[in-house]
Scaffold this active site. Sequence first.
Site, mmCIF file in Angstrom:
data_model
loop_
_atom_site.group_PDB
_atom_site.id
_atom_site.type_symbol
_atom_site.label_atom_id
_atom_site.label_comp_id
_atom_site.label_asym_id
_atom_site.label_seq_id
_atom_site.Cartn_x
_atom_site.Cartn_y
_atom_site.Cartn_z
ATOM 1 N N GLY A 22 0.956 14.772 -13.621
ATOM 2 C CA GLY A 22 1.252 14.441 -15.025
ATOM 3 C C GLY A 22 0.096 13.634 -15.621
ATOM 4 O O GLY A 22 0.300 12.776 -16.472
ATOM 5 N N ASP A 177 9.883 0.058 -11.159
ATOM 6 C CA ASP A 177 10.538 -0.542 -12.322
ATOM 7 C C ASP A 177 9.491 -1.475 -12.904
ATOM 8 O O ASP A 177 9.193 -2.529 -12.308
ATOM 9 C CB ASP A 177 11.786 -1.318 -11.896
ATOM 10 C CG ASP A 177 12.510 -1.903 -13.103
ATOM 11 O OD1 ASP A 177 11.838 -2.409 -14.006
ATOM 12 O OD2 ASP A 177 13.756 -1.859 -13.135
ATOM 13 N N HIS A 178 8.920 -1.115 -14.046
ATOM 14 C CA HIS A 178 7.739 -1.858 -14.486
ATOM 15 C C HIS A 178 8.055 -3.320 -14.817
ATOM 16 O O HIS A 178 7.175 -4.160 -14.816
ATOM 17 C CB HIS A 178 7.012 -1.150 -15.636
ATOM 18 C CG HIS A 178 7.629 -1.340 -16.978
ATOM 19 N ND1 HIS A 178 8.687 -0.588 -17.428
ATOM 20 C CD2 HIS A 178 7.345 -2.190 -17.991
ATOM 21 C CE1 HIS A 178 9.020 -0.973 -18.639
ATOM 22 N NE2 HIS A 178 8.223 -1.949 -19.021
ATOM 23 N N HIS A 240 15.996 -2.246 -15.537
ATOM 24 C CA HIS A 240 15.345 -3.521 -15.878
ATOM 25 C C HIS A 240 16.342 -4.688 -15.958
ATOM 26 O O HIS A 240 16.096 -5.759 -15.413
ATOM 27 C CB HIS A 240 14.631 -3.422 -17.229
ATOM 28 C CG HIS A 240 13.741 -2.224 -17.356
ATOM 29 N ND1 HIS A 240 13.008 -1.740 -16.305
ATOM 30 C CD2 HIS A 240 13.445 -1.418 -18.417
ATOM 31 C CE1 HIS A 240 12.309 -0.689 -16.720
ATOM 32 N NE2 HIS A 240 12.566 -0.467 -17.988
HETATM 33 C C1 BG6 Z 1 11.150 1.547 -20.639
HETATM 34 C C2 BG6 Z 1 12.171 2.250 -21.484
HETATM 35 O O1 BG6 Z 1 11.503 1.594 -19.287
HETATM 36 O O2 BG6 Z 1 11.046 0.189 -21.044
HETATM 37 C C3 BG6 Z 1 11.811 2.158 -22.947
HETATM 38 O O3 BG6 Z 1 12.257 3.614 -21.085
HETATM 39 C C4 BG6 Z 1 11.590 0.730 -23.343
HETATM 40 O O4 BG6 Z 1 12.800 2.762 -23.756
HETATM 41 C C5 BG6 Z 1 10.630 0.029 -22.404
HETATM 42 O O5 BG6 Z 1 11.048 0.724 -24.649
HETATM 43 C C6 BG6 Z 1 10.570 -1.450 -22.679
HETATM 44 O O6 BG6 Z 1 9.538 -2.014 -21.917
HETATM 45 P P1 BG6 Z 1 8.794 -3.329 -22.399
HETATM 46 O O7 BG6 Z 1 7.846 -3.625 -21.285
HETATM 47 O O8 BG6 Z 1 8.107 -2.986 -23.694
HETATM 48 O O9 BG6 Z 1 9.852 -4.364 -22.591
#
Ligand code: BG6
Length: 484
Positions: A22, A177-178, A240
Amino acid sequence: MNWEELFCVETAPMPAVVIIFGATGDLAQRKLFPALRSLHDRQLFNENSRIIACGRRDFTDEGFRQLLGGEPDFLDHISYCRGDNNDDAVYEKLQTLISDFTRQSDLPCNKLFYLALAADDMLNVCSKLAQHGLTAENNGWAHVIFEKPFGYDLDSARELNNALHKYLAEDQIYRIDHYLGKETVQNILMLRFANVIFEPLWRAEYIERVEITAAESLGVELRGGYYDHAGALRDMFQNHMLQLLCLTAMEVPSSFDADAVRNEKTKLLKSIRPFDLKNPDSCIIRGQYTANGDTAGYRQEKNVASDSMTETYVAAKVMIDNWRWRNVPFYLRSGKRLVNKKSEIAVIFKNIPHSIFQGLPPDALGANTLILNIYPTEGIELSLQAKKPGPKLCIGRMTLNFDYSSLGKAPVDDAYERLLLDALLGDPTLFIRSDFIEEAWKLLTPVLEDWQKNPDSLEFYPANSEGPAGAEKLTAPANWRSLV
Ligand code: BG6
């Protein structure tokens, strides 16, 4: 603020081939390549490592490097592999490219695959990788990073886990999970377990309630197609929000070892009281944004059904049935198109039991709050009552404030950068284990089923507001912290 470094783990990733599926997509272009470039610029990407970008679009190596742009010393590490993920030729070409690199450098063949793909394609790519011997660990390791969504409900998550385990051992699977790569989020464990002053207070005796907020001002932008099938519960809560909750509420692990930390997180999830869906006022509510002034409503967004019942906001009152958190509500909320983008964990302490200051009852003094700011600043705020200087007895509130940006540019300052580095180092602490995923779905699947049966429970809130009115009932008589 003074900073004195006490200890720093030396990190030196081994040489590896990073294969990105991707590679021409949005995530790879916006996050993954910049993260790899930054690791390279900070000497955290081994000079003998290579990157193979896989995509369907027609690029030569040179053409793809031009697409990325920037300095050649990073771009020289990148090759492009064109093809359809269903086509065996792609995997044969990968085999050749990888063995060419490793033969040239006479190094072990470590591979990190990043599947920045739609959920439906991930399993297929994984089985192809396995068929072609690319996930075998006979001469070096092979790790595979999976993007969310990881499943759609409990059954699909279990199926996906079982299917993946046919091709990969659990310790090869890195579910990302970022939020776990964000500085403040990682700092929760440092704050709690590297200091003595918070942990004795971190319990029902001293904490009134905890509020966890991830509010966004943007709508669904160009992701309506995906989002309309997901909704806020799947998009933000299942991952999250539950991660933030677990890090805040879990017990102390025996060490900072991946399994010790992840065992405690899963244990905490298992202690969450199932939502009492017969009494929605007391547990979990959902909303959808509607048009307000010039701002379109959710149903007018691109690729969203005009009668969509998908939620863009969820708020929940979570109770944790263990000794530490008896009767302490954890309020969680996340939504799109709210009045402000703001993410934080607010720990609100109890009032003092008795006030010795005449005319000032304990509740007039206000409660101490500890705020872990995730966005727009990353840092920590602690509010205390203090005497105002001067001859009169005046008590006020002061705030001790620590902002990460005061430390300058962090060595690794983007969540993806940190997580890619960990995957290269073989450290899964900040990635999600299969049992956590399943426990999270166990908690939330009944909610999804209930919402499906009771569409009328969807509330509506105007775009650019604080969210639906029902959210207020959850915290009553207290109010949520303001989003502005
Ligand atoms: C993502 C979601 O995992 O996290 C999005 O799919 C969301 O919908 C985003 O906008 C939010 O991330 P952050 O780091 O901007 O709070």
